[in-house]
Design a protein around this motif. Structure first.
Motif, PDB file in Angstrom:
ATOM      1  N   SER A   1      -1.180   7.193  10.428  1.00 55.97           N
ATOM      2  CA  SER A   1      -0.599   6.801   9.129  1.00 55.97           C
ATOM      3  C   SER A   1      -0.004   8.013   8.427  1.00 55.97           C
ATOM      4  O   SER A   1       1.084   7.921   7.840  1.00 55.97           O
TER       5      SER A   1
ATOM      6  N   GLU B   1      -4.950   3.037   4.462  1.00 55.84           N
ATOM      7  CA  GLU B   1      -6.186   2.303   4.739  1.00 55.84           C
ATOM      8  C   GLU B   1      -6.895   2.915   5.946  1.00 55.84           C
ATOM      9  O   GLU B   1      -6.297   3.049   7.009  1.00 55.84           O
TER      10      GLU B   1
ATOM     11  N   ARG C   1      -1.963  -3.834  14.328  1.00 57.13           N
ATOM     12  CA  ARG C   1      -1.698  -4.237  12.953  1.00 57.13           C
ATOM     13  C   ARG C   1      -0.235  -3.870  12.672  1.00 57.13           C
ATOM     14  O   ARG C   1       0.197  -2.775  12.992  1.00 57.13           O
TER      15      ARG C   1
ATOM     16  N   GLU D   1       0.803   3.207   3.731  1.00 62.13           N
ATOM     17  CA  GLU D   1      -0.583   2.747   3.541  1.00 62.13           C
ATOM     18  C   GLU D   1      -1.512   3.857   3.981  1.00 62.13           C
ATOM     19  O   GLU D   1      -1.171   4.670   4.819  1.00 62.13           O
TER      20      GLU D   1
ATOM     21  N   ASP E   1       0.444  -0.268  14.347  1.00 61.09           N
ATOM     22  CA  ASP E   1      -0.470   0.736  14.885  1.00 61.09           C
ATOM     23  C   ASP E   1      -1.720   0.111  15.461  1.00 61.09           C
ATOM     24  O   ASP E   1      -2.074  -1.026  15.155  1.00 61.09           O
TER      25      ASP E   1
END
Ligand code: GTP
Ligand code: MG
Length: 418
Positions: free
Chosen positions: A48, A62, A74, A60, A93
């Motif tokens: 990310s 997360e 995802r 993001e 990813d």
């Protein structure tokens, strides 16, 4: 039936079709572009962060935990705009990659995801009413494979996964968190990785060198693979500029530092070769998927007599094959049903026989018991009869004795009176 001929002619004046490239550019710009990136790498390896750094935004952050039972993918789609160009960017990813004890099947969800996107495109192409111009193409254009900066060698999980992916997607290996490895170690690690990829027959994406405009830069960059990257979500003030960088107690590691290839990656991926990546996906990887899939479905370009293939013949042959298969499976089902009925019948018969046997046995036991009771009753009756006889005899004897005693007493009284 017809004669075909191609001639080269010279025009006598300006006609205007030299504006074709401009027409294409404006058409493409108005339609917008889509680009799909797949990041494959262990949990927490920096996927990310790199995406955020690459597009200089925050998609993001997360975090994923390390307790996933299986690997899954995802995906998120973002609409980005730069100047007047719209980019529909999809970032996919892996979640839980490398976290299972048994990692043998870890590559499967990734391969399945890539194939599913190809399948969706193929289905759209095969539709009678196609709408490819506004179709959201989700085929993966680039797969960034994140390698741990161990400085050792590739893990078997890396090799197996990359081998499974190389024919399906443009594969670019990256050394993640390159700030954690020294410059000298990094060079050795790069050489080691490349030699392991070659010896295991893993084909990685090569930046194209056939277009003169990019031949030099692309061949230089090919020699730099695998790129060593540093990602960051923090913005640090360097001089009077805010840059994405990693701040450590001993200094700041910037995305454009000399021992990190981040800038090269961004240049190559986004600024120079994005269109080639899209094209390669369509002409190489999708084409391979499409060919295999159509062959599997029974299509072929030429038959044995090198006649052009007829869609009708293939349809008829396929239909025949399908009907035969249907008949076969119907017959199998019928046979299975008959066998099942026979089996149940035999089972019921066996059960009936067992019940009958049990009934006979109980009947025998019952008769035996009845006979023995009969015998006992007979014996008891005998006993009762003999008892009654003895009782009658005893009573008679008792009466007789009483009689003789009375007679004796009377006689005695008479004698006394005399
Ligand atoms: P998951 O989505 O949870 O699998 O993680 P991820 O692969 O997306 O990693 P993420 O970008 O969330 O980064 C995980 C941690 O590594 C964070 O603490 C980041 O700050 C750190 N990190 C990311 N990139 C780098 C890097 O290039 N160098 C170093 N040293 N740390 C990094
Ligand atoms: Mg992440």
């Amino acid at each position: 039936w017809w004669i075909s001929m191609t001639l080269t002619l010279t025009l006598r004046g300006h006609v205007g079709f030299d504006s074709l490239p401009d027409q294409l550019v404006s058409k493409s710009v108005s339609q917008g572009f889509c680009f799909n990136i797949l990041c494959v790498g262990e949990t927490g390896i920096g996927k990310s962060s790199l995406m955020n750094t690459l597009f200089n935004t925050t998609f993001e952050n997360e975090e994923v935990n390390h307790f996933q039972n299986t690997v899954y993918l995802r995906h998120r789609t973002y609409n980005l705009q730069e100047s007047n160009v719209d980019l529909k960017l999809t970032i996919v990813d892996t979640v839980g990659f490398g976290d299972q004890v048994n990692k043998e099947e870890s590559y499967k969800p990734i391969v399945d995801y890539i194939d599913t996107q190809f399948e969706h495109f193929l289905q759209e192409e095969l539709k009678i009413k196609r709408s490819l111009h506004n179709y959201h193409d989700t085929r993966i254009h680039i797969c960034l494979y994140f390698i741990s900066p161990t400085g050792h060698s590739l893990k078997s999980l890396d090799l197996v996964t990359m081998k499974k992916l190389d024919s399906k997607v443009n594969l670019i290996p990256l050394i993640a968190k390159a700030d954690t490895i020294s410059k000298c170690e990094l060079q050795k690690f790069k050489i080691k990785i490349m030699s392991e990829l070659v010896s295991n027959g893993v084909q990685i994406y090569q930046f194209p060198t056939d277009d003169e405009a990019v031949t030099e830069i692309n061949s230089t960059m090919n020699a730099h693979m695998p790129f060593a990257v540093v990602g960051s979500c923090e913005e640090v003030k360097v001089g009077n500029k805010l840059v994405r960088a990693r701040q450590y107690p001993w200094g700041v590691v910037q995305e454009n530092e000399s021992h990190c290839d981040f800038v090269k990656l961004r240049e190559m991926l986004i600024r120079v070769n994005m269109e080639d990546l899209r094209e390669q996906t369509h002409t190489r990887h999708y084409e391979l998927y499409r060919r295999c899939k159509l062959e599997e479905m029974g299509f072929k370009d030429t038959d044995t007599d090198t006649q052009p293939f007829s869609l009708h013949d293939i349809y008829v042959a396929k239909r025949k094959e399908f009907l035969a298969e249907l008949q076969r499976s119907e017959e199998d089902m019928r046979q299975m049903f008959v066998n099942k009925v026979k089996e149940t019948e035999a089972e019921l018969k066996e059960r009936e026989r067992e019940l009958h046997e049990r009934f006979e046995q109980l009947k025998r036991v019952h008769q035996e018991e009845k006979r023995s009771l009969e015998q006992k009753r007979h014996e008891l009756e005998e006993e009762m009869n003999s008892f009654s006889r003895r009782k009658v005899a005893a009573e008679a004897l008792q009466a007789h004795m009483l009689q003789s005693s009375i007679t004796h007493t009377i006689k005695k009284d008479k004698d006394k009176r005399k």
